[in-house]
Design a protein around this motif. Sequence first.
Motif, PDB file in Angstrom:
ATOM      1  N   GLU A 203      12.257-179.274  -4.731  1.00  0.00           N
ATOM      2  CA  GLU A 203      13.317-178.546  -4.034  1.00  0.00           C
ATOM      3  C   GLU A 203      12.723-177.681  -2.925  1.00  0.00           C
ATOM      4  O   GLU A 203      13.265-177.612  -1.810  1.00  0.00           O
ATOM      5  N   ALA A 204      11.612-177.032  -3.219  1.00  0.00           N
ATOM      6  CA  ALA A 204      10.943-176.211  -2.201  1.00  0.00           C
ATOM      7  C   ALA A 204      10.421-177.074  -1.060  1.00  0.00           C
ATOM      8  O   ALA A 204      10.459-176.668   0.114  1.00  0.00           O
ATOM      9  N   LYS A 207      13.133-177.830   1.285  1.00  0.00           N
ATOM     10  CA  LYS A 207      13.467-176.660   2.111  1.00  0.00           C
ATOM     11  C   LYS A 207      12.323-176.267   3.042  1.00  0.00           C
ATOM     12  O   LYS A 207      12.456-175.298   3.799  1.00  0.00           O
ATOM     13  N   GLU A 208      11.205-177.006   2.911  1.00  0.00           N
ATOM     14  CA  GLU A 208      10.005-176.714   3.698  1.00  0.00           C
ATOM     15  C   GLU A 208       9.570-175.260   3.519  1.00  0.00           C
ATOM     16  O   GLU A 208       9.338-174.529   4.483  1.00  0.00           O
ATOM     17  N   ASP A 209       9.453-174.871   2.254  1.00  0.00           N
ATOM     18  CA  ASP A 209       9.069-173.505   1.889  1.00  0.00           C
ATOM     19  C   ASP A 209       7.710-173.558   1.188  1.00  0.00           C
ATOM     20  O   ASP A 209       7.625-173.684  -0.034  1.00  0.00           O
ATOM     21  N   PRO A 210       6.601-173.484   1.946  1.00  0.00           N
ATOM     22  CA  PRO A 210       5.272-173.623   1.351  1.00  0.00           C
ATOM     23  C   PRO A 210       4.924-172.536   0.333  1.00  0.00           C
ATOM     24  O   PRO A 210       4.170-172.785  -0.603  1.00  0.00           O
ATOM     25  N   LYS A 211       5.494-171.353   0.512  1.00  0.00           N
ATOM     26  CA  LYS A 211       5.219-170.272  -0.441  1.00  0.00           C
ATOM     27  C   LYS A 211       5.782-170.627  -1.823  1.00  0.00           C
ATOM     28  O   LYS A 211       5.098-170.480  -2.846  1.00  0.00           O
ATOM     29  N   GLU A 212       7.012-171.099  -1.849  1.00  0.00           N
ATOM     30  CA  GLU A 212       7.626-171.493  -3.118  1.00  0.00           C
ATOM     31  C   GLU A 212       6.980-172.758  -3.670  1.00  0.00           C
ATOM     32  O   GLU A 212       6.847-172.921  -4.893  1.00  0.00           O
ATOM     33  N   ARG A 215       3.850-171.641  -5.446  1.00  0.00           N
ATOM     34  CA  ARG A 215       4.166-170.984  -6.719  1.00  0.00           C
ATOM     35  C   ARG A 215       4.513-172.021  -7.786  1.00  0.00           C
ATOM     36  O   ARG A 215       4.008-171.972  -8.913  1.00  0.00           O
ATOM     37  N   THR A 266       1.161-179.083   0.355  1.00  0.00           N
ATOM     38  CA  THR A 266       1.498-177.666   0.515  1.00  0.00           C
ATOM     39  C   THR A 266       0.705-177.070   1.676  1.00  0.00           C
ATOM     40  O   THR A 266       1.248-176.327   2.509  1.00  0.00           O
ATOM     41  N   LYS A 269       2.172-178.278   4.930  1.00  0.00           N
ATOM     42  CA  LYS A 269       3.420-177.612   5.299  1.00  0.00           C
ATOM     43  C   LYS A 269       3.192-176.216   5.870  1.00  0.00           C
ATOM     44  O   LYS A 269       4.084-175.652   6.503  1.00  0.00           O
ATOM     45  N   ARG A 270       2.007-175.661   5.651  1.00  0.00           N
ATOM     46  CA  ARG A 270       1.698-174.354   6.213  1.00  0.00           C
ATOM     47  C   ARG A 270       1.291-174.444   7.688  1.00  0.00           C
ATOM     48  O   ARG A 270       1.293-173.445   8.410  1.00  0.00           O
TER      49      ARG A 270
END
Length: 322
Positions: A203-204, A207-212, A215, A266, A269-270
Motif C-alpha cells: 500500500e505504501a 502511494k510512493e511513500d518510502p518512509k512508510e 517502516r 525502497t 523510491k527515495r
Amino acid sequence: MKKQNCCRSLTAFLLIIPALLCAQDGSEALRYLEQINAEHNAVTARNLEYIQYSVHVEDFVEVEKKRLEVLRQMDETIKRTSAMPAFQGKSTMRDEMLATVKSYRESFTIEFNEINLLKKESKASYEAMEAYLNAQDAAEKKLGQASTRFYNAQTAFAKEHNIRLTKAAENSEVDQINQVNAYNRAVFLKYFKVSKHNAVFMEALGKEDPKEMERARILLSNDADAALLVLRKMPGFKGDVAYRDAAIKLIEFYDQLADDGYKKITAIKRKKELTQEDVDTFNSVIEHYNGNVDSLLKNYNDSLNQLLRNNIPKPPTSTKRI
C-alpha cells in the motif's frame, strides 16, 4: 503488484457435548435418561454434520442449509425437553439438559454472530484477526463448560439410579476437530501477522511513500524471522507437515523480499532521478513478486484445505444444487 489473496481460516462451530450411551436394565430411570440423551444426540448429530459440510462441501447454500438445520434441531429439542416431566419429583436432569441446549442456542446465534462481525474486520489488522480468533476460543470454552455441566448431571443421575454409562463414538471425532482447529490457528496467526506487514508495504508502495515502505519492511523482516523461528520447530499435525511447510515457504518468500528486493525498491523510491539500472532493478523485483506469490498462496490454501479434509470426516451424504 498483484493484490494478495485472503487465506482461509477454519471456522468450525464446535457445539458438541460429550454424548453418552446408557446400558443396564429396562428401568424407568434408564428410559428417562435415554429419552434425554436421544434429544441431546440429535443436536450433536446435526452439529457434526454441519461441521463436515463446512469443510467438505463447496456449495455455500448447502452449508448454510445445514447451519439452519442445527438451529431448528435445537429449537425442537428445547420444546420437547421442556414438555418432559420431572423424574420422581426431581427436575435436575431435565433442567440441566435445557440449560445446556439453550446455552448452545445462545452461543450459536449471538456469540458466533459476533465472531462473524469480527471476521468482516479481520483483514484490517493483525489485532482484529487475533480478536476474531480469541472470540472463537471464548465461545468454544463457554460451550465446553456447558458440556461439563451436562456430563456431570448425567453422571450423578446414573449413579443415583444405578445406571452404567459409556462414552459414544462421536467424541473421538470431536476431539479430532478441536485438535486440527487449534493447529490451524497456531500456524495461520503466524502467517497472517507477516502477510499484513507485506500488505502495508504494498500500500505504501502504491502511494510512493518510502518512509512508510521502510517502516513496513523492517516490521516484515522482524516478524517473519520470529514466525519462522517458531514454525520451523513446530511438529506436523500427526506427522503431516504439508500445511506447516507451505506457511514456512510463504513466509520465507516475504522475508527474502524484505531483506533484499523491498530494500532495493525502497531506496529507489527515495531518489529524485532514476537511472536505467534503477528502473530495471525495480521491475525485476516486481516481476519476481508477481511471478511467485500466487503459486505460494495457492499451495498454502490447498495444503490447509487438504489438512482439514484429511482430519475431519466427510458427511454421510452430500448433494449439489441444480
